[in-house]
Design a protein around this motif. Structure first.
Motif: not given
Length: 77
Positions: A19-20, A22-30
């Motif tokens: 899921p996008q 998950e990647a967003a959370a990993r990078l601290g982005l929305n």
């Protein structure tokens, strides 16, 4: 490097189960920022591939034809 590692699955087609969010959370982005980052990564990748292919064809060569052939060959894998 961390951003590329997180976004790479969307570049190489391995992101079907990732899921996008998950990647967003990993990078601290929305999620909106992740979508933009993926779009920019893909655009830059296309530009780099096109430039590399342009170096392999004759002056005025058929870059688009070579790109189509590359995609066709990779699709067979």
């Amino acid at each position: 490097a961390e951003q590329f590692t997180a976004l790479k699955p969307w570049l190489v087609g391995d992101a079907a189960l990732l899921p996008q969010a998950e990647a967003a959370a990993r990078l601290g982005l929305n999620e909106s920022a992740i979508k933009v980052a993926i779009h920019r990564l893909r655009k830059r990748f296309r530009e780099v591939i096109r430039a590399e292919i342009a170096q392999t064809v004759c002056e005025g060569g058929d870059v688009d034809g070579e790109l189509r052939y590359l995609v066709e060959v990779l699709a067979r894998r």
